[in-house]
Scaffold this motif. Structure first.
Motif, PDB file in Angstrom:
ATOM      1  N   MET A 146      36.934 -10.718   4.120  1.00 17.92           N
ATOM      2  CA  MET A 146      36.710 -10.483   5.548  1.00 17.92           C
ATOM      3  C   MET A 146      36.562  -8.992   5.840  1.00 17.92           C
ATOM      4  SD  MET A 146      38.893 -11.736   8.839  1.00 17.92           S
ATOM      5  CE  MET A 146      38.631 -13.445   8.444  1.00 17.92           C
ATOM      6  N   VAL A 147      37.394  -8.161   5.245  1.00 17.65           N
ATOM      7  CA  VAL A 147      37.296  -6.714   5.445  1.00 17.65           C
ATOM      8  C   VAL A 147      35.961  -6.197   4.917  1.00 17.65           C
ATOM      9  CG1 VAL A 147      38.261  -4.490   4.708  1.00 17.65           C
ATOM     10  CG2 VAL A 147      39.779  -6.293   5.508  1.00 17.65           C
ATOM     11  N   SER A 148      35.544  -6.710   3.791  1.00 17.34           N
ATOM     12  CA  SER A 148      34.257  -6.319   3.217  1.00 17.34           C
ATOM     13  C   SER A 148      33.111  -6.656   4.170  1.00 17.34           C
ATOM     14  CB  SER A 148      34.071  -7.029   1.878  1.00 17.34           C
ATOM     15  OG  SER A 148      32.749  -6.960   1.461  1.00 17.34           O
ATOM     16  N   GLN A 149      33.133  -7.858   4.719  1.00 17.86           N
ATOM     17  CA  GLN A 149      32.075  -8.280   5.643  1.00 17.86           C
ATOM     18  C   GLN A 149      32.108  -7.450   6.926  1.00 17.86           C
ATOM     19  OE1 GLN A 149      29.821 -10.360   4.758  1.00 17.86           O
ATOM     20  NE2 GLN A 149      28.906 -11.236   6.571  1.00 17.86           N
ATOM     21  N   VAL A 150      33.290  -7.177   7.431  1.00 18.87           N
ATOM     22  CA  VAL A 150      33.401  -6.367   8.647  1.00 18.87           C
ATOM     23  C   VAL A 150      32.850  -4.961   8.403  1.00 18.87           C
ATOM     24  CG1 VAL A 150      35.093  -5.229  10.156  1.00 18.87           C
ATOM     25  CG2 VAL A 150      35.273  -7.669   9.700  1.00 18.87           C
ATOM     26  N   LEU A 151      33.156  -4.366   7.262  1.00 18.98           N
ATOM     27  CA  LEU A 151      32.628  -3.035   6.958  1.00 18.98           C
ATOM     28  C   LEU A 151      31.099  -3.015   6.940  1.00 18.98           C
ATOM     29  CD1 LEU A 151      35.032  -1.750   4.162  1.00 18.98           C
ATOM     30  CD2 LEU A 151      34.762  -0.827   6.453  1.00 18.98           C
ATOM     31  N   ILE A 203      30.121   1.345  -2.487  1.00 23.33           N
ATOM     32  CA  ILE A 203      31.172   1.323  -3.506  1.00 23.33           C
ATOM     33  C   ILE A 203      32.438   0.679  -2.955  1.00 23.33           C
ATOM     34  CG2 ILE A 203      32.730   2.805  -4.851  1.00 23.33           C
ATOM     35  CD1 ILE A 203      30.309   4.710  -5.216  1.00 23.33           C
ATOM     36  N   ILE A 204      32.818   1.041  -1.731  1.00 19.30           N
ATOM     37  CA  ILE A 204      34.026   0.467  -1.117  1.00 19.30           C
ATOM     38  C   ILE A 204      33.873  -1.036  -0.955  1.00 19.30           C
ATOM     39  CG2 ILE A 204      35.373   0.381   1.021  1.00 19.30           C
ATOM     40  CD1 ILE A 204      34.908   3.407   1.254  1.00 19.30           C
TER      41      ILE A 204
END
Length: 185
Positions: A63-68, A8-9
């Protein structure tokens, strides 16, 4: 089982990145040639520069999405091994495709933001050729938005596939550690 909270995040971050990329496409800079008050020279006047901020915001959210996703899956290379089978094969393919789409989206967003922020600063003397008021080409941010969409879909499928392959792993030999010894004859 894949973490629903993480999915979801990541979905929300990807949705925000997609919205910012679409907004950047809609609000990219345009320029017009203006003559000074004394009619001695021409110069370029650009409208709002908000698309650069939208593009950088989309860049960072993606980028934050991919890192997560990569931290949660231990970037596919760390941690316990995955069980052989369809889920592992699917995970490998989706991992590679996810990174390719991510790279293309990030390049489009970064190139669009840099080009949108660039404004021609020179002037031309009256009677000479008109100045070239360069702006970002139509569709650069839209291509970034499309690849954000593809990255979102593939990364979520990658994480679900990775999670199912990780959960079904059974170590060989019933969990023994060490080398199994048989009778020697």
């Amino acid at each position: 089982m894949a973490s629903k909270l993480l999915l979801i995040i990541v979905f929300v971050f990807d949705l925000i990145a997609f919205g910012l990329a679409v907004a950047a496409e809609q609000r990219r800079s345009t320029a017009r040639i203006v003559q000074d008050g004394e009619a001695n020279y021409n110069y370029c006047v650009y409208n709002s520069d908000i698309a650069t901020g939208y593009g950088v915001g989309a860049f960072l959210f993606l980028m934050v999405s991919q890192v997560l996703i990569m931290v949660a899956s231990r970037c596919f290379c760390c941690g316990k091994p995955l069980s052989p089978g369809g889920s592992r094969a699917c995970s490998v393919i989706l991992f590679i495709v996810c990174w390719v789409f991510f790279f293309i989206a990030e390049v489009c967003l970064l190139a669009g933001s840099v080009e949108n922020a660039y404004h021609t600063k020179y002037r031309t003397i009256f009677g000479a050729d008109l100045p070239s008021c360069e702006t970002v080409r139509k569709g650069v941010f839209a291509a970034g938005a499309a690849f954000i969409f593809f990255t979102a879909i593939v990364s979520e499928f990658y994480y679900v596939s990775y999670s199912s392959a990780r959960e079904s792993f059974q170590p060989y030999g019933g969990g023994e550690t060490g080398v199994g010894m048989g009778t020697y004859k």
